[in-house]
Scaffold this motif. Structure first.
Motif, PDB file in Angstrom:
ATOM      1  N   GLU A  26       0.824  -1.210   0.000  1.00  0.00           N
ATOM      2  CA  GLU A  26       0.000   0.000   0.000  1.00  0.00           C
ATOM      3  C   GLU A  26       0.860   1.262   0.000  1.00  0.00           C
ATOM      4  O   GLU A  26       0.442   2.300  -0.511  1.00  0.00           O
ATOM      5  CB  GLU A  26      -0.910   0.016   1.239  1.00  0.00           C
ATOM      6  N   HIS A  81       5.280   4.095  13.609  1.00  0.00           N
ATOM      7  CA  HIS A  81       4.397   2.980  13.259  1.00  0.00           C
ATOM      8  C   HIS A  81       5.160   1.699  12.916  1.00  0.00           C
ATOM      9  O   HIS A  81       4.555   0.665  12.690  1.00  0.00           O
ATOM     10  CB  HIS A  81       3.498   3.378  12.090  1.00  0.00           C
ATOM     11  N   LYS A 232      -2.500   0.951  13.743  1.00  0.00           N
ATOM     12  CA  LYS A 232      -2.849   1.697  12.526  1.00  0.00           C
ATOM     13  C   LYS A 232      -2.099   1.136  11.319  1.00  0.00           C
ATOM     14  O   LYS A 232      -2.683   0.924  10.251  1.00  0.00           O
ATOM     15  CB  LYS A 232      -2.509   3.174  12.727  1.00  0.00           C
ATOM     16  N   MET A 233      -0.813   0.867  11.491  1.00  0.00           N
ATOM     17  CA  MET A 233       0.000   0.330  10.399  1.00  0.00           C
ATOM     18  C   MET A 233      -0.504  -1.048   9.976  1.00  0.00           C
ATOM     19  O   MET A 233      -0.606  -1.352   8.781  1.00  0.00           O
ATOM     20  CB  MET A 233       1.463   0.247  10.839  1.00  0.00           C
ATOM     21  N   LYS A 235      -3.525  -2.330  10.324  1.00  0.00           N
ATOM     22  CA  LYS A 235      -4.845  -2.260   9.699  1.00  0.00           C
ATOM     23  C   LYS A 235      -4.800  -1.696   8.283  1.00  0.00           C
ATOM     24  O   LYS A 235      -5.481  -2.181   7.384  1.00  0.00           O
ATOM     25  CB  LYS A 235      -5.787  -1.396  10.554  1.00  0.00           C
ATOM     26  N   GLU A 236      -3.970  -0.666   8.102  1.00  0.00           N
ATOM     27  CA  GLU A 236      -3.993   0.063   6.837  1.00  0.00           C
ATOM     28  C   GLU A 236      -2.978  -0.429   5.806  1.00  0.00           C
ATOM     29  O   GLU A 236      -3.180  -0.250   4.604  1.00  0.00           O
ATOM     30  CB  GLU A 236      -3.756   1.560   7.098  1.00  0.00           C
ATOM     31  N   ASN A 237      -1.891  -1.066   6.274  1.00  0.00           N
ATOM     32  CA  ASN A 237      -0.806  -1.404   5.343  1.00  0.00           C
ATOM     33  C   ASN A 237      -0.249  -2.811   5.548  1.00  0.00           C
ATOM     34  O   ASN A 237       0.969  -3.002   5.653  1.00  0.00           O
ATOM     35  CB  ASN A 237       0.330  -0.380   5.493  1.00  0.00           C
ATOM     36  N   THR A 240       2.325  -3.905   2.874  1.00  0.00           N
ATOM     37  CA  THR A 240       3.603  -3.220   3.061  1.00  0.00           C
ATOM     38  C   THR A 240       4.441  -3.950   4.108  1.00  0.00           C
ATOM     39  O   THR A 240       5.639  -4.187   3.914  1.00  0.00           O
ATOM     40  CB  THR A 240       3.371  -1.764   3.504  1.00  0.00           C
TER      41      THR A 240
END
Length: 343
Positions: A26, A81, A232-233, A235-237, A240
């Motif tokens: 991502e 993160h 946060k990292m 969940k979103e990436n 990556t």
């Protein structure tokens, strides 16, 4: 039949392309907060300099800092993160209610946590019970305390009889050379200096005993460095992070198969002498295999830090592990699996 074969081939191509797209990172660039220490961040240094992150379509920006103990305060600002950490860093962050997860181990660093006997003690200590008579220099509350407790439990030594003197590692070396203390407990590179400059002799480490008649591998201190990420990292990436883990796995192989090449990279990136980097790395066990020992080590550190009032309340040790991504990268690496739900 030929038409069907063509259709199937096209579907396979599109399927492969779809899978590749689904796994595409991502982010193309990410910061990693890394302790400038061969124990903590060797794989990141190797992966960066060998181009392994680039191979995965990621640019990782190393944000080097000196003291791992600074991470809890830095993490609290909400700008970090991804990084490297041990239980002593992860537990206070989690206990403060901030989402942090250990997503993969990197190294067993217990071998650099050592107990060194001074010259007088080398003559005095004939059996482990003699250790009860010693005056030991050590920073109060240091994790190497757990190694001494583990040794005491396994050998019948009364831990309460050992006299501890609150000294920093440099001061312990001076006191050991003068004979003001009988032994010191500390970590690399200070313990190396105690052996070289104060005539010391390693009695045991967190994972190896040199005690006469009891030599060999031990589990007196379960301490590992690993990769940590924020909720946060994760969940979103996730893609990556998986790309980063694949690069780090390749770096782990490089460290274990081309140690001299890895030492040169690590020494340069850590801004240290090659000989020192080589000595420290020789005592670390570099592996990304998640085992129950790593979980047990976290459990012990939760109890230890709570006993020292460094955390307000205990946390569930399994709550700071997230093994799903490592399992997707390489199922063989996950020997112990966390059931953690992301916050």
């Amino acid at each position: 039949m030929r038409y069907l074969s063509v259709v199937l081939a096209v579907l396979l191509i599109f399927g492969a392309a779809s899978d590749a797209l689904a796994q595409k990172p991502e982010l193309t660039e990410v910061d990693a907060w890394l302790v400038r220490d061969p124990q903590m961040s060797a794989q990141f240094a190797v992966a960066d300099q060998m181009g392994y992150f680039k191979e995965r379509g990621i640019k990782v920006n190393p944000r080097w800092y000196i003291a791992g103990t600074d991470l809890p305060s830095m993490w609290g600002a909400g700008n970090i993160h991804l990084g490297t950490a041990t239980a002593t860093m992860v537990v206070p962050i989690a206990a403060a209610g901030q989402p942090i997860y250990s997503i993969a181990p990197q190294s067993d660093i217990a071998g650099t946590q050592q107990i060194v006997l001074g010259k007088r003690a080398q003559e005095l200590v004939r059996t482990p019970k003699d250790f009860e008579k010693l005056k030991v220099g050590m920073p109060k509350g240091a994790s190497v305390t757990l190694a001494i407790q583990g040794m005491a439990k396994d050998t019948g030594v009364d831990f309460s009889k050992i006299q501890f003197v609150n000294l920093s590692p440099p001061d312990s070396i001076t006191a050991l050379a003068k004979g003001d203390i009988d032994a010191m407990a500390g970590w690399a590179p200070w313990v190396f200096n105690a052996v070289k400059n104060a005539g010391g002799k390693v009695y045991f480490t967190g994972n190896r005993s040199h005690i006469p008649g009891k030599e060999g591998q031990v589990d007196w201190l379960l301490v590992h460095a690993g990769v940590v990420a924020s909720g946060k990292m994760l969940k979103e990436n996730p893609n990556t992070l998986k790309a980063i883990l694949r690069a780090l796995a390749k770096a782990t192989t490089t460290i274990n198969t081309d140690r001299e090449g890895a030492v040169k990279i690590v020494a340069r990136e850590m801004k240290m002498d090659e000989a020192l980097a080589r000595d420290i790395m020789a005592l670390n066990i570099y592996s990304m295999e998640m085992t129950d020992k790593i979980y047990k080590g976290m459990e012990v550190f939760v109890d230890f830090l709570h006993s020292l009032n460094r955390i307000p309340q205990k946390i569930a040790p399994d709550s700071v592990f997230y093994t799903k991504l490592l399992k997707e990268v390489d199922p063989k690496l996950v020997k112990w699996e966390a059931k953690t739900e992301l916050k």
